[in-house]
Design a protein around this motif. Structure first.
Motif, short mmCIF file in Angstrom:
data_model
loop_
_atom_site.label_atom_id
_atom_site.label_comp_id
_atom_site.label_asym_id
_atom_site.label_seq_id
_atom_site.Cartn_x
_atom_site.Cartn_y
_atom_site.Cartn_z
N TYR A 203 10.01 4.81 -61.10
CA TYR A 203 10.70 5.31 -61.53
C TYR A 203 12.60 5.02 -61.60
O TYR A 203 12.50 4.01 -60.73
CB TYR A 203 11.07 7.17 -60.56
CG TYR A 203 9.09 7.44 -60.71
CD1 TYR A 203 9.65 7.97 -61.38
CD2 TYR A 203 8.78 6.43 -60.03
CE1 TYR A 203 8.46 9.19 -61.60
CE2 TYR A 203 7.42 7.32 -59.99
CZ TYR A 203 6.69 8.06 -60.69
OH TYR A 203 5.52 8.87 -61.06
N HIS A 204 12.95 5.51 -62.50
CA HIS A 204 14.29 5.44 -61.63
C HIS A 204 16.06 6.58 -61.50
O HIS A 204 15.67 7.54 -61.96
CB HIS A 204 14.78 4.57 -63.42
CG HIS A 204 14.37 3.06 -63.76
ND1 HIS A 204 13.53 3.65 -64.20
CD2 HIS A 204 14.98 2.29 -64.27
CE1 HIS A 204 13.16 2.73 -64.38
NE2 HIS A 204 13.76 1.44 -64.27
N VAL A 205 16.19 6.28 -60.26
CA VAL A 205 17.71 7.01 -60.23
C VAL A 205 19.08 6.58 -60.52
O VAL A 205 19.04 4.67 -59.98
CB VAL A 205 17.23 7.07 -58.63
CG1 VAL A 205 18.43 8.16 -58.18
CG2 VAL A 205 15.75 7.83 -58.38
N ILE A 206 19.51 7.06 -61.13
CA ILE A 206 20.72 6.17 -61.98
C ILE A 206 21.82 7.36 -61.77
O ILE A 206 21.87 8.63 -62.75
CB ILE A 206 20.79 6.12 -63.68
CG1 ILE A 206 19.49 5.29 -63.39
CG2 ILE A 206 21.73 5.57 -63.85
CD1 ILE A 206 19.44 4.61 -64.95
N THR A 207 22.14 6.96 -60.58
CA THR A 207 23.69 7.56 -60.35
C THR A 207 25.20 7.56 -61.02
O THR A 207 25.25 5.57 -61.32
CB THR A 207 23.93 8.06 -58.35
OG1 THR A 207 24.24 6.95 -58.49
CG2 THR A 207 22.59 8.25 -58.48
N HIS A 208 26.20 8.26 -60.60
CA HIS A 208 27.83 8.30 -61.38
C HIS A 208 28.60 7.67 -59.50
O HIS A 208 29.67 7.35 -59.64
CB HIS A 208 28.24 8.97 -61.78
CG HIS A 208 28.40 9.98 -60.67
ND1 HIS A 208 27.22 11.09 -60.53
CD2 HIS A 208 29.50 10.80 -59.98
CE1 HIS A 208 27.89 12.06 -59.71
NE2 HIS A 208 29.11 12.14 -59.55
N GLY A 209 27.41 7.48 -58.42
CA GLY A 209 27.95 7.83 -56.85
C GLY A 209 28.71 6.03 -57.39
O GLY A 209 28.23 4.51 -57.77
N ASP A 210 29.72 5.74 -55.87
CA ASP A 210 29.81 4.18 -55.35
C ASP A 210 29.42 4.26 -53.81
O ASP A 210 27.82 4.84 -53.42
CB ASP A 210 31.48 4.47 -55.07
CG ASP A 210 31.59 5.51 -54.09
OD1 ASP A 210 30.76 6.49 -53.23
OD2 ASP A 210 32.46 6.06 -54.64
#
Length: 108
Positions: A44-51
């Motif tokens: 699974y992939h969790v791709i965020t815009h976060g820092d």
């Protein structure tokens, strides 16, 4: 209050990920579904815009906890508010045949 809300959202995300991985069509018993996921072959992939700030570090910890709970590989990527980097990572996850992708909205 705001930090508590973010932690709650991160925990809900982790629970949803575990629930999705534990669903099984050939078993009505939840304990069987959990046993079936031990050593699973899904990624699974969790791709965020976060820092790497306070909120996103909590999200990443929740993702790692979910990864350990379901026994599947989970790839976490934070794009540091770079929409292009996030889009490229999403494309790479799709190309790799990811079993599931969770993303955050980088640029609404």
């Amino acid at each position: 209050m705001k930090q508590t809300l973010w932690k709650l959202l991160a925990m809900l995300f982790a629970v949803a990920l575990v629930g999705a991985a534990c669903s099984s069509d050939d078993s009505d018993d939840a304990s069987d579904a959990i046993v079936d996921t031990q050593g699973c072959d899904n990624t699974y992939h969790v791709i965020t815009h976060g820092d790497s700030g306070v909120f996103w570090s909590v999200v990443e910890v929740a993702v790692r906890d979910a990864e350990a709970a379901i026994g599947c590989e989970v790839v976490y990527f934070g794009s540091n508010n770079d929409a292009l980097a996030q889009a490229q990572e999403i494309e790479a996850a799709v190309a790799s045949g990811s079993s599931g992708i969770a993303i955050s909205l980088a640029d609404p």
